[in-house]
Write a protein that holds these residues in place. Structure first.
Motif, mmCIF file in Angstrom:
data_model
loop_
_atom_site.group_PDB
_atom_site.id
_atom_site.type_symbol
_atom_site.label_atom_id
_atom_site.label_comp_id
_atom_site.label_asym_id
_atom_site.label_seq_id
_atom_site.Cartn_x
_atom_site.Cartn_y
_atom_site.Cartn_z
ATOM 1 N N SER A 67 19.812 2.481 12.736
ATOM 2 C CA SER A 67 19.374 1.140 12.629
ATOM 3 C C SER A 67 18.231 1.218 13.235
ATOM 4 N N MET A 68 18.239 2.140 14.243
ATOM 5 C CA MET A 68 16.613 2.142 15.016
ATOM 6 C C MET A 68 15.746 3.211 14.481
ATOM 7 N N THR A 69 16.162 4.359 14.460
ATOM 8 C CA THR A 69 15.482 5.368 13.938
ATOM 9 C C THR A 69 14.960 5.195 12.617
ATOM 10 N N ILE A 70 15.961 4.972 11.542
ATOM 11 C CA ILE A 70 15.386 4.722 10.101
ATOM 12 C C ILE A 70 14.834 3.355 9.880
ATOM 13 N N HIS A 71 15.651 2.180 10.329
ATOM 14 C CA HIS A 71 15.338 1.007 9.459
ATOM 15 C C HIS A 71 14.309 0.263 10.430
ATOM 16 N N THR A 72 14.445 0.185 11.635
ATOM 17 C CA THR A 72 13.512 -0.437 12.689
ATOM 18 C C THR A 72 12.147 0.157 12.349
ATOM 19 N N THR A 113 -1.021 1.314 -3.606
ATOM 20 C CA THR A 113 -1.473 2.582 -3.102
ATOM 21 C C THR A 113 -1.485 3.686 -4.125
ATOM 22 N N SER A 114 -2.161 4.685 -3.725
ATOM 23 C CA SER A 114 -2.335 5.899 -4.795
ATOM 24 C C SER A 114 -1.410 6.913 -4.408
ATOM 25 N N PRO A 115 -0.962 7.798 -5.252
ATOM 26 C CA PRO A 115 0.014 8.878 -4.582
ATOM 27 C C PRO A 115 -0.287 9.588 -3.422
ATOM 28 N N ILE A 116 -1.689 9.852 -3.307
ATOM 29 C CA ILE A 116 -2.337 10.636 -2.195
ATOM 30 C C ILE A 116 -1.803 9.811 -0.887
ATOM 31 N N GLN A 117 -2.062 8.701 -0.926
ATOM 32 C CA GLN A 117 -1.933 7.777 0.158
ATOM 33 C C GLN A 117 -0.535 7.794 0.674
ATOM 34 N N VAL A 118 0.342 7.719 -0.461
ATOM 35 C CA VAL A 118 1.755 8.009 -0.032
ATOM 36 C C VAL A 118 2.027 9.256 0.264
ATOM 37 N N LEU A 119 1.554 10.164 -0.078
ATOM 38 C CA LEU A 119 1.791 11.604 0.584
ATOM 39 C C LEU A 119 1.225 11.812 2.026
ATOM 40 N N VAL A 120 -0.082 10.997 2.167
ATOM 41 C CA VAL A 120 -0.498 11.074 3.921
ATOM 42 C C VAL A 120 0.425 10.357 4.656
ATOM 43 N N MET A 121 0.815 9.110 4.253
ATOM 44 C CA MET A 121 1.528 8.342 4.793
ATOM 45 C C MET A 121 3.101 9.137 5.249
ATOM 46 N N THR A 122 3.496 9.879 4.292
ATOM 47 C CA THR A 122 4.758 10.677 4.413
ATOM 48 C C THR A 122 4.665 11.666 5.417
ATOM 49 N N LEU A 123 3.630 12.288 5.381
ATOM 50 C CA LEU A 123 3.141 13.324 6.503
ATOM 51 C C LEU A 123 3.197 12.995 7.840
ATOM 52 N N PHE A 124 2.627 11.943 8.151
ATOM 53 C CA PHE A 124 2.491 11.283 9.480
ATOM 54 C C PHE A 124 3.821 10.561 9.710
ATOM 55 N N GLN A 125 4.292 9.952 8.986
ATOM 56 C CA GLN A 125 5.488 9.007 9.441
ATOM 57 C C GLN A 125 6.591 9.869 9.435
ATOM 58 N N VAL A 126 6.853 11.082 8.880
ATOM 59 C CA VAL A 126 7.742 11.930 9.245
ATOM 60 C C VAL A 126 7.658 12.743 10.549
ATOM 61 N N THR A 127 6.427 13.003 10.850
ATOM 62 C CA THR A 127 6.258 13.540 12.200
ATOM 63 C C THR A 127 6.518 12.615 13.074
ATOM 64 N N LEU A 128 6.047 11.394 13.117
ATOM 65 C CA LEU A 128 6.513 10.514 14.146
ATOM 66 C C LEU A 128 8.063 10.079 14.033
ATOM 67 N N PHE A 129 8.614 10.020 13.248
ATOM 68 C CA PHE A 129 10.076 9.605 13.048
ATOM 69 C C PHE A 129 10.772 10.734 14.076
ATOM 70 N N ALA A 130 10.260 12.092 13.677
ATOM 71 C CA ALA A 130 10.973 12.937 14.399
ATOM 72 C C ALA A 130 10.550 12.872 15.871
ATOM 73 N N VAL A 131 9.482 12.738 16.217
ATOM 74 C CA VAL A 131 9.273 12.408 17.823
ATOM 75 C C VAL A 131 10.127 11.208 18.209
ATOM 76 N N ASN A 132 10.203 9.915 17.603
ATOM 77 C CA ASN A 132 10.846 8.885 18.001
ATOM 78 C C ASN A 132 12.485 9.518 18.020
ATOM 79 N N GLU A 133 13.043 10.130 17.079
ATOM 80 C CA GLU A 133 14.439 10.416 17.073
ATOM 81 C C GLU A 133 14.556 11.273 18.311
ATOM 82 N N TYR A 134 13.751 12.264 18.431
ATOM 83 C CA TYR A 134 14.002 13.119 19.689
ATOM 84 C C TYR A 134 13.878 12.239 20.940
#
Lengths: 467, 467, 467
Positions: free
Chosen positions: B190-195, B155-176
């Motif tokens: 184990s669940m919020t980070i790894h799974t 992947t390109s660095p831009i793809q990595v950044l785009v993934m980061t933007l979305f994944q962090v968002t979804l992580f926070a929702v899931n964590e909440y």
């Protein structure tokens, strides 16, 4: 009887069933023993709230975790990255250095938690563990990492595990004699860790003497980048040694003092190491072996006395001397030990741990004997040497005598234990490599077959160019 | 439609305007959002003197900084050096591994401070941050580092950044959902980070499936020194994992206990990894891939339960199992996933994070369900699971059920989110490399043109064989 | 007069007597001076029990050791591994980078303990040291490590030691003027460490200008793995910088705040560095030099203001700007400085430390001048700027003026001191390498003769065997 063992390709280094069997059986044993014996100490147990009330503690910050955890992590890094990478200096044994060190330490800390637990933390049938136990387990394993340095590259992973099993056991016995029976101070382990570990390892390697080791001579050196990897190990050991020597000292001034003394000793040691490394080489060039190793001798040599009132000035003197002694050892003593005494010491642990460990024991004995109420204060003296209970009438000079006795006991345990373990490891069942295959990862590891490795082997010059 | 995208030189990997634009715009957005929302929490604010008086704190040491900062720094090292260097094992993708990990984490922690802040630290219109928020931001980014491991090199660095933007968002929702709505315990994630992180990444890489990836096969392996670089990452993750799992636990016994449990689990895991690595290879040799990865599975698998009364003995069992499962996964599951399910998982995160993460969630649910007042004490049980307020009537067995629900939610979020993000990353605008240029730093980095690189290219095949 | 000095093999780089003499004599001097002056501070002294009673401290945890030791260790890692490995990027100067850095720092911390001790910790004829002194000594040496970056590869170890001796001295004087006479705040040393250290080093390298340095041009770059070694240095500096800037701040909120501000600034800096690294290269590829260096500028630039109420938002802005300025500096300014001003700056410290240091001083002055009771609270403002005693009538805006004066003083000290020391180092007695031997470890180090090193020389197959 020895010669045939060392004659070439005949040796069976096949690990497929032996190594897994040892790892799995021993780990199962650990689980059973932990199940029977190991429980959380009061400060890690969910009943801590009640404990706090009983002990009248007003804040969670009084939990020993906060006094020792940062030091624990530093020690942990020293054991796994420090020792592991320090030994990656060999050009073709980096995997074995860092990988087997990882394996032995991971097993060793479990066994040490049990052995040391039975001696020191055993209460109503259970071993109660907390962060201090983790540090002590790491310490114990440190002595095995040291011994591993002597046999590096010449042994199979099973031999390393067998050695760990026995050495941890003997370490715990020796430590019990010193700390409990002789009531000796040795917070940074000049005697228990370094003297014991190094002479143990040297005895083992003596018994495993390989007359034809020169067949692997071309792999016994470093390459440019392997020397840089080794410097990672050196620097982490050097930087975190103040944590090592202070990790289990009494809360407060003793921990503080141990860190300062160690810092000073290590700083001085670097300068004399550089001086003698340059001086002892005809062209005056510095030798990476010295920089990687002798610079650490100052930390070893204040392992007993760092928590005492050695003073920064005293620490500098100790470091000054040890940098010299250790560097001179690498230049003159190591070749002598190999050619005359048949002690093949891969990493030169004699110069880094054995001699400085002895010096450390002696410095500790002197510093203890010289302690006065004037220097420590009345309370301070009692606290520093724990002159309470049975020991409340012990004087500093008597303490000095006991400290000296601790050195002797450690040496005897190391020689006797090392001889025993060496004899066991000599049995032709452990899959050690032939003399011409020593210091070679390829025996026990899948080594990447690729361009860079072609460089090393240069076997297929007709391999197609890669991008 | 897929084939043409992967056909050779046609791909435009030119980053010159796209990458700077994304970095600059997003950073400006961060500044604006921080300006509007982020302020110092009371313990980092200059009004702390007043705060101390109000809360009746007698000493500055009661500031949360001193409870958590050492753990924070260890976690910080895990994210940047641990994950970064673990991924340098590829022979020609070291710059990308450590560099893009650096980039994604540096952006991710900022966005995570905001996202998690809105959910957890939002007070009268402001997000009030302290050291615990920094740890949580690092944790959140950890899940992105995990997912990055699946798509590494493709992947390109831009793809990595785009993934980061979305994944962090979804992580926070899931964590909440997990922490606040289900009131689930998951201190080490184990669940919020790894799974979540692993199945998210696996879904993304499935959608980005490259049928012609074998064109880059010769660069998908390691070289001798790249394996040593990767061991730096492994060891830092392994050593500091006790800090990771205890970093945000309750002050006192919970932090202490989490560190001990994790230490034990990791130690056991090393032995079974070594056992199975040797056992599953015909020649019985150890495989660096297993040592670098499967040894860490024990830390993942106690991520939920470490702060509970899992006991050292229970931790050993979990580590024992996970070392086996993870190593077996590398040998059998990874090739299966690639050939049958078209999941190309560069770092094998399925074996290191996905399966152990699931095990961790399950172990956590069981441990919670099995909790009793006998083991925890009355107060201890309430404190350990925060059975207060709305939750004061919840029983351990109900808690176990909610814990199990947390696993399911995390999986669903990961699959749905990964599918969405994978689809976005598939758009032909992000400058990803062609199939024959994967795992090659030269696409996105200035790579030194020098002797060593000549070595890679084998210009002098007629050089005499060395060793 | 300059040309002949730089003409070839004539130069005498023989270190055998000179280097040992300097090391041994200076270390003996340290021992004597420590013996006369240095003693344990009250918190590290065995009389601490009495001290505790006097100060009414209820717990050992109140010992400054527990407030600062974790930060100290992080700073220690930055000095030895951070700076040491950051400079290993050169293909053939890894030993010198990490080894000479080790040597200078080990000597420098001892001399700094004395120099800073005389100025700041001198009580009734003795220097009383504790963990804060160790941190300050590391800080002082940090400024020498910075200057060393400018002359890296072009100087002998004796020159490095001589520079250390003088620079530490001048550092202590400058620090005294700033902290004591001007009563300036500079916890993370934007002015005292970075501005002073960098302009000092740049002045020295200007005076040591080598017109024929292009003779060593082929060794002035990196190789693939040396760039990865350098990233170890980068990441440890980056990760631990929050500890650096907070290490000697006031207990409590100030330490907490300094860590958060630095964390934010560094995160932002990574994104703008990546953006401009890609933007300023024709092919849009990232340059390792920028990633290794410019990403750190954000830490430098909040060195003065981090402990103030800069706010996370303000920190992001500072980091944003510094990533840009530093990267642009590497692309345009470094070549300009070399070609026009004859400043040969091996590591580009002008971009990483000089300019960001100046920015840091200015940001500090502005932040101080803008401080209000509203933002800090009445007590908070007094505590943050220590407006007590003689300074109780000083206002924030006056403080801002003094902060600005601190920048000017640091610059003047750097230029004057650097000129003096440069002149001393120019004397033809220190054994510096000839122009064609710069950036080559072989001059001062035993370099392994092995396959890999053959690899390096592959371009000149007819090159004579090296010693």
């Amino acid at each position: 009887m020895e010669r045939p063992r060392h004659q070439g390709m005949a040796k069976n280094t096949y690990m497929r069933w032996r190594l897994p069997l040892v790892c799995l059986l021993w780990e199962v044993a650990m689980i059973i023993l932990f199940g029977v014996f190991v429980r959380f100490g009061p400060e890690a147990d969910a009943h801590w709230e009640e404990e706090k009330r009983e002990k009248n503690l007003t804040s969670d910050i009084e939990n020993d975790f906060y006094f020792r955890y940062p030091s624990f992590q530093d020690v942990h890094v020293m054991i796994f990255v420090g020792f592991g990478f320090l030994m990656t200096f060999l050009k073709r044994y980096g995997f074995g250095a860092v990988g087997f060190n990882f394996l032995l330490a991971a097993f060793g800390i479990q066994w040490a938690l049990l052995m040391q637990g039975w001696f020191h933390s055993f209460k109503s049938g259970k071993i109660l563990i907390g962060v201090e136990n983790l540090i002590n387990a790491d310490f114990c394993v440190g002595s095995v990492c040291i011994a591993f340095g002597a046999i590096l590259g010449k042994t199979s992973p099973i031999q390393v595990l067998v050695m760990t099993l026995f050495q941890v056991t003997l370490f715990a016995v020796n430590e019990y004699i010193l700390l409990n029976l002789l009531h000796v101070k040795d917070a940074g382990g000049s005697m228990t860790i370094h003297t014991f570990g190094a002479y143990f390892g040297l005895t083992v390697t003596r018994i495993l003497y390989r007359p034809n080791l020169e067949q692997s001579k071309d792999r016994q050196g470093s390459v440019y980048h392997s020397d840089l990897f080794a410097m990672i190990g050196t620097l982490y050991l050097w930087m975190y040694w103040p944590s090592f020597n202070s990790a289990i000292s009494e809360h407060g001034d003793a921990q503080h003092r141990a860190a300062i003394n160690t810092y000073c000793s290590l700083a001085a040691c670097v300068l004399t190491t550089v001086a003698f490394s340059s001086m002892l080489q005809k062209k005056g060039k510095l030798d990476m072996v010295h920089i990687q190793n002798a610079t650490l001798a100052g930390g070893v040599a204040v392992g007993t006395s760092a928590e005492m009132m050695l003073t920064p000035y005293g620490s500098l003197i100790v470091g000054f001397i040890c940098g010299i002694v250790s560097t001179v050892g690498y230049v003159y003593l190591t070749p002598f030990l190999e050619s005359r005494l048949h002690i093949q010491d891969t990493c030169g642990i004699h110069n880094l741990h054995a001699i400085p460990g002895l010096i450390g024991g002696i410095v500790g004995a002197i510093t203890a004997a010289a302690a006065t109420e004037d220097v420590y204060g009345k309370e301070g003296l009692i606290k520093a040497f724990d002159f309470t209970g049975t020991y409340q009438t012990r004087t500093p000079s008597v303490q000095g005598g006991f400290q000296a006795a601790g050195i002797v006991v450690s040496l005897l345990m190391a020689f006797a234990g090392g001889a025993l373990v060496g004899a066991i490891l000599k049995l032709p069942v452990w899959g050690d490599p032939a003399a011409e295959n020593c210091f070679e990862d390829d025996i026990y590891w899948e080594v990447p077959e690729d361009e860079e490795s072609d460089v090393y082997h240069m076997h297929n010059p007709d391999k197609p160019a890669s991008p």
